[in-house]
Design a protein around this motif. Structure first.
Motif, short mmCIF file in Angstrom:
data_model
loop_
_atom_site.label_atom_id
_atom_site.label_comp_id
_atom_site.label_asym_id
_atom_site.label_seq_id
_atom_site.Cartn_x
_atom_site.Cartn_y
_atom_site.Cartn_z
N ASP A 144 0.83 -1.21 0.00
CA ASP A 144 0.00 0.00 0.00
C ASP A 144 0.86 1.25 0.00
O ASP A 144 0.35 2.36 0.08
N CYS A 145 2.18 1.10 -0.07
CA CYS A 145 3.11 2.23 -0.05
C CYS A 145 4.15 2.06 -1.14
O CYS A 145 5.17 1.39 -0.90
N PRO A 146 3.94 2.62 -2.31
CA PRO A 146 4.97 2.53 -3.35
C PRO A 146 6.30 3.05 -2.81
O PRO A 146 6.38 4.09 -2.18
N GLY A 147 7.36 2.26 -3.04
CA GLY A 147 8.67 2.67 -2.57
C GLY A 147 9.14 1.94 -1.34
O GLY A 147 10.34 1.93 -1.04
N ILE A 148 8.22 1.30 -0.61
CA ILE A 148 8.60 0.50 0.55
C ILE A 148 9.00 -0.88 0.06
O ILE A 148 8.23 -1.56 -0.62
N GLU A 149 10.21 -1.30 0.38
CA GLU A 149 10.70 -2.57 -0.12
C GLU A 149 10.10 -3.74 0.65
O GLU A 149 9.64 -3.61 1.78
N LEU A 150 10.16 -4.90 0.02
CA LEU A 150 9.70 -6.14 0.63
C LEU A 150 10.64 -6.51 1.78
O LEU A 150 11.86 -6.48 1.63
N LEU A 151 10.06 -6.86 2.92
CA LEU A 151 10.87 -7.28 4.05
C LEU A 151 11.57 -8.61 3.73
O LEU A 151 11.01 -9.46 3.03
N PRO A 152 12.79 -8.82 4.25
CA PRO A 152 13.47 -10.10 4.04
C PRO A 152 12.61 -11.27 4.53
O PRO A 152 12.06 -11.24 5.62
N GLY A 153 12.47 -12.27 3.68
CA GLY A 153 11.69 -13.44 4.03
C GLY A 153 10.21 -13.34 3.72
O GLY A 153 9.48 -14.32 3.84
#
Length: 576
Positions: A144-153
């Motif tokens: 829901d937030c463009p620019g926030i990366e995927l958390l590891p795992g």
């Protein structure tokens, strides 16, 4: 009994192209909701999640299923995940979307969640919480937030859906499968209430008790409620009205983004979509809605019902809404996470109803919990319910036994509300026992005092708590905020309150703040209130945005800043 998913799918088959949920401008049809929830169910199954022990082998505080925590704002993904859990025999559990890392850690440990679905807007909280844990649950992240990366795992939610085929119709879900609902924790530690899904379907989700076979459902004749759910889906009231609306074949509307609450957006959504049913949570939502109606005119001719659940709706707020919306019915619902619905009052015309006819199975038990009080008995007892009830609290046998007394061989649930039963059989609610103030040997219910103080026209919001007193042991203190441009002194507030409560119940002091703090759902935050009245507010430091709510980043990202605590509280009186 039936499962939540089989009822939803039966209705979906009769209206595949009709809107099931509308979030802002995005429409999800019944067919799309069915497909997405089935795909999510397949993903859970592929990860090895599901049911591992039969309900008959377990105690009322034990679970034999995997649990999936939903750390999400109100959204279509929230509902898709809930339905997918039910289809995969995984128990979904709600997480307050305002939690900070320590709170999230506590809930993940308490629930023993094997999976966590979360929005990117709270990814930093999840990352911090996971650093405190030795094990990592399955992680699914909703963008829901463009620019926030995927958390590891973690995996992206929509990638998970795309990677799995829909679970075939006719899963082995069982009415004994669990529905977990965490309490708000406004007076103590949140607890996970355990429901059999089949019993929650009727007692929480409004499915007709009279239907013994799904063949009896008049699908063509189901009403098409159009409900705007302002209460968050992380709260029981939001979930219950959503599923009860679906059980009529209706459409659920959600605001996008859901917070902060903008009354103009609420009334505009009703006008735009022809909404006929509005869910609010007490005065915290009613009062800003009333103020907006006084400023701006809207075409609200479609609106027929306003339901308040989860927090008290004062007579003054009911009166104002009835005056501004003639012809609208106001339902004031009483219920709890442990009991489902208990009682509902209906107000129409110009004068609000203040007493509650009991719902099916609802009674008042005596103070010592040994008998059912009869109409007209003058004893102050406990609001209770028999019949289809929650099983108990997850992993807490002592609390489960305490809340389920056996009276004359019948099992009841006693959520903690004190009440009396009138000669006409209606219920007079006094308040939660957990927020009772013992002053000079007298028990004083916080909610009763709050209603009395809120009757003053200058008061915008009010919460009440006790503080230590040399003379009284504990004394009543009211925390109030005033309407814009309005004010009142101590005596004016006390005189207004004295019109409806005895003088010994009147606050000894009033603390004036810019804004009363409430939970995301609108309930009074009594832990905060106690800190305010006892001068401990410096301990209340969390990260919030400038409206006191962590906000989804859609459509534009917002920077979180330290909360502006309520302006330095002013004490109108400190008499002991």
């Amino acid at each position: 009994m039936f499962t939540v998913a089989e009822v939803h799918e039966l209705l979906a088959a009769t209206r595949p192209d009709s809107p099931c949920v509308v979030v802002g401008d995005t429409v999800v049809t019944w067919a799309e909701m069915t497909e997405r929830s089935r795909r999510f169910a397949t993903a859970l199954r592929a990860a090895g999640l599901g049911n591992h022990r039969d309900r008959a082998e377990l105690q009322n505080w034990e679970s034999g299923q995997d649990h999936l925590a939903l750390f999400l704002h109100s959204s279509s993904e929230y509902l898709e995940a809930m339905l997918g859990c039910f289809k995969a025999r995984v128990a979904p559990c709600n997480v307050n979307s305002r939690y900070v890392a320590d709170e999230l850690v506590g809930l993940l440990e308490d629930s023993e969640a094997t999976g966590l679905v979360f929005h990117s807007s709270v990814a930093s909280v999840v990352a911090e919480a996971l650093r405190e844990r030795t094990t990592t649950p399955m992680l699914i992240q909703v963008d829901d937030c463009p620019g926030i990366e995927l958390l590891p795992g973690a995996r992206w939610y929509h990638d998970v859906l795309a990677a799995h085929e829909p679970l075939v119709d006719g899963s082995d879900a069982d009415p004994d499968d669990l529905y977990l609902l965490y309490t708000g924790g406004t007076t103590g530690r949140p607890k996970a209430v355990m429901w059999r899904q089949g019993e929650a379907l009727t007692e929480c989700f409004g499915f007709p008790r009279s239907i013994r076979s799904l063949d009896e459902m008049d699908l063509a004749g189901r009403s098409s409620r159009r409900a705007l759910v302002v209460a968050p889906l992380a709260h029981g009231a939001g979930q219950w009205i959503t599923f009860s609306t679906w059980n009529t074949g209706g459409t659920v509307f959600l605001l996008d983004p859901p917070h902060p609450l903008d009354p103009a957006r609420v009334w505009s959504a009703i006008e735009r979509h022809g909404v006929d049913f509005l869910l609010i949570v007490g005065d915290a939502l009613a009062r800003p809605l009333v103020d907006e109606l006084r400023r701006t005119s809207y075409d609200l001719s479609s609106l027929t019902v306003i339901l308040s659940g989860g927090a008290a709706l004062s007579s003054e707020s009911k009166r104002e809404l009835l005056a501004l919306l003639p012809g609208v019915m106001i339902l004031d619902g009483v219920g709890s996470s442990e009991s489902g619905g208990l009682a509902t009052s209906l107000s129409t015309g110009s004068e609000p109803t203040t007493r509650f006819p009991p719902g099916p199975g609802t009674v008042v038990l005596s103070a010592d919990l040994d008998r059912v009080l009869q109409p007209g008995e003058p004893e102050l007892g406990w609001l209770a319910k028999r019949g289809r009830l929650a099983l108990g609290y997850l992993a807490d046998p002592d609390a489960t036994r305490r809340i389920h007394p056996i009276v004359d061989g019948v099992r009841y649930v006693v959520p903690g509300d004190r009440a009396m039963i009138g000669a006409d059989g209606t219920i007079d609610l006094r308040g939660r026992d957990s927020v009772t103030i013992n002053s000079g040997g007298e028990k004083i219910f916080a909610e009763e005092v709050e209603r009395a103080v809120a009757s003053h026209p200058a008061v915008y919001d009010c919460v009440v708590a006790g503080r230590p007193s040399v003379r009284w042991g504990e004394e009543v203190v009211a925390v109030v905020s005033f309407r814009a441009g309005a004010s009142a002194d101590r005596e004016e507030l006390r005189n207004a309150a004295a019109q409806s409560i005895a003088r010994y119940k009147l606050p000894k002091a009033f603390v004036v703040v810019e804004r009363v703090r409430r939970t995301e759902s609108g309930k009074a935050d009594y832990r905060w209130t106690r800190r305010i009245v006892r001068g401990e507010i410096e301990e209340d430091r969390t990260w919030r945005d400038d409206r006191g709510i962590r906000t989804p980043c859609r459509p534009a990202r917002r920077r979180l800043v330290p909360s502006r605590r309520c302006s330095t509280p002013s004490l109108l009186d400190t008499t002991s």
